[in-house]
Design a protein around this motif. Structure first.
Motif: not given
Lengths: 235, 342
Positions: A151-159, A164-179
């Motif tokens: 389960v994730g949200f849709v991110v278009p790809s250049k290819k 991309y099926l994407t989920r953001m991951q947090l270490r602490c808060c949304a400022a350090d989120a990475f996909p």
């Protein structure tokens, strides 16, 4: 007095996102609720007590040394900004805009070597992070030939021919989120930011043939279904 | 009628208004509740009407990051402010003169290490340090405390451990480097400083104020102050996060010494409270651990809001000398500790 009102507003806003709703999971990890509620109550109480104190103050007011600072620091007015942002913009969880911006590959998960075997036949639900970990770091290749559901949200790809099926991951808060991204093959791309559940199988890519810049493992989709955004949008 | 009442103002029918001291509020008290009510109404209506239309992705991403930094920092801020107000109000002044050694060079490290047990963010440490000086503590020891306390107190160390999960060495490096800078800066001031450069403020307690009332006032003032500067930091960090392409940061992040200087400067410009800066440092994932360490060491000791606070409290002549001294020491020690530990 004005600044006690600022504190009251801020405390109210913190309680609004933490105690009265689940909005806070858009910004921080779920375990952060209790500290937020306590901090919100303290700020609200400070503000209300301050308003009451100033309210009772008789007319000539501003005696020398009143509060130490009659007007309080100007910078305190800025505390209105997060309150205004919370109510007027009501910031959503990070979506495809943030995920597309972040081109740096996430750190490759360390091989754990202790992934449980996946039952054949039925489609197994798993977090996107676990899928990526199994795809990259599992010497037993437990994903090979198994049906999984992500389960994730849709991110278009250049290819061409993938998204991309994407989920953001947090270490602490949304400022350090990475996909965390998984490239989906064999299905038309839904609109960006749509939450979907994808059923499919992993497309194995050997380590030594990883083309430069490829950071997402691939998955061949057999079924794509729209779903509601999960209660906890991050992983 | 006049024989029944004596003191009530209505007894005198010629008096057109009650005396000012009777039942009147301070002038702003009559307006502000209405401003407040209007603001709350505006926010609630805006939440219903406006929010569904403010959907530009860049704006929403920016606001999410901005609010996230604020929301994450607020509990740490409240904790730090409460403890610092309690210490300022409830610990008697005589305690400090008894606790510190008499010789200044010995008092500096003790005062620096005292930062370990006295939590508070840097906005709080400036008034505490000036209070210490006013109560007879050697200025260089009070300055060592001022530098050490926001960087090595338990709240900040726990926040650092939370922000860098699985990297306890970062907590150790931050502690060691910050304490070293604080002690070196204190000694340097003791050695080179001239009394005329430093204005020692006179802090008289407000007469007739109860301890609880003083505690609440200190806490309110500190949380407004620190909170306001925290918002400045969150605004800058969120804007940099959305506006600056990650590839730029990544390009700088590869150059060893330059990246340390860049993050040290960033720490000065962002002015994030020490209770929250570890989370921002953790999000700068393209930089080396040493550069992040420099960010964590410089931030609580030198930043825009601290320069403003120090110049306001101790005078410009002091800030013009002490700030560059601290900044240079912080970068040097960070490089050294990062090279040894990280």
């Amino acid at each position: 007095m004005a600044q006690s009102l600022v504190l009251t507003l801020l405390g109210g806003a913190v309680l609004r996102v933490s105690a009265l709703s689940d909005i806070y999971v858009n910004y921080v990890k779920p375990g952060f609720r209790l500290p937020l509620v306590v901090a919100g109550l303290v700020i609200l109480l400070l503000g209300v007590l301050g308003v009451a104190k100033e309210w009772r103050r008789p007319y000539p007011g501003k005696g020398p040394g009143q509060d130490g600072h009659g007007h309080g620091p100007w910078v305190a007015w800025l505390l209105c900004l997060p309150v205004i942002a919370i109510f007027l913009i009501s910031p959503p969880p990070l979506g495809s805009y943030a995920a597309e911006r972040d081109q740096t590959p996430p750190p490759r998960p360390a091989p754990v070597g202790a992934y449980v075997a996946i039952a054949p036949g039925t489609a197994t639900a798993m977090p996107v992070g676990e899928f990526i970990g199994r795809a990259w770091g599992d010497p037993n290749q437990s994903l090979r030939g198994r049906q999984v559901r992500l389960v994730g949200f849709v991110v278009p790809s250049k290819k061409k021919g993938q998204w991309y099926l994407t989920r953001m991951q947090l270490r602490c808060c949304a400022a350090d989120a990475f996909p965390l991204k998984v490239a989906v093959l064999g299905a038309a791309a839904p609109r960006a930011d749509t939450w979907v559940e994808v059923t499919g199988t992993w497309v194995p890519t050997p380590y030594d043939r990883l083309p430069k810049g490829t950071v997402a493992p691939e998955m061949k989709a057999t079924r794509v279904a729209k779903v509601n955004q999960p209660g906890e949008p991050y992983e | 009628m006049s024989d029944r009442t004596t003191l009530d103002w209505t007894a005198d029918p010629d008096s057109p208004v009650p005396p000012p001291s009777w039942g009147r509020r301070a002038p702003e008290a009559q307006v502000l509740p209405w401003v407040f009510a209007a603001l709350v109404g505006f926010l609630l209506i805006g939440n219903l009407l406006l929010a569904p239309h403010l959907t530009a992705p860049a704006l929403r991403t920016w606001s999410t990051i901005f609010v996230a930094i604020c929301v994450q920092a607020i509990p740490f801020l409240v904790l730090g402010v409460a403890l610092s107000a309690a210490i300022t109000v409830f610990v008697p002044p005589s305690f400090w003169t008894r606790a510190l050694p008499r010789r200044p060079y010995a008092a500096v490290p003790v005062a620096g290490a005292a930062g370990l047990v006295l939590p508070g963010c840097e906005c709080a440490s400036v008034p505490v340090a000036s209070g210490l000086m006013a109560r007879g503590v050697t200025p260089s020891a009070a300055l060592a405390f001022l530098l050490a306390s926001p960087a090595i107190n338990p709240v900040v160390l726990v926040a650092t451990a939370v922000a860098f999960p699985g990297q306890p060495v970062m907590v150790l490096a931050r502690f060691a480097a910050s304490l070293a800078v604080a002690v070196l800066a204190g000694w340097a001031w003791q050695w080179l400083g001239r009394p005329g450069w430093l204005r020692i403020p006179d802090r008289a307690p407000v007469p007739g104020e109860s301890r609880m009332s003083a505690f609440l006032s200190a806490m309110r003032h500190d949380s407004l102050h620190a909170g306001g500067f925290m918002v400045v930091g969150a605004l800058t960090a969120a804007t940099l996060n959305v506006v600056v392409p990650r590839s730029w940061l990544a390009a700088v992040g590869d150059v060893p010494v330059l990246s340390v200087l860049v993050l040290a400067t960033l720490a000065v410009l962002l002015s994030i409270c020490s209770e929250a800066d570890a989370f921002v440092a953790a999000s700068l994932s393209t930089f080396s651990p040493t550069a992040k360490l420099a960010f964590l060491v410089v931030g609580p000791m030198v930043d825009l809001k601290l320069i403003a606070l120090q110049a306001g409290t101790f005078g410009r002549a002091f800030a013009a000398r002490f700030v560059p001294l601290t900044f240079a020491l912080a970068i040097g020690v960070s490089l050294l500790v990062g090279w040894v530990l990280l």
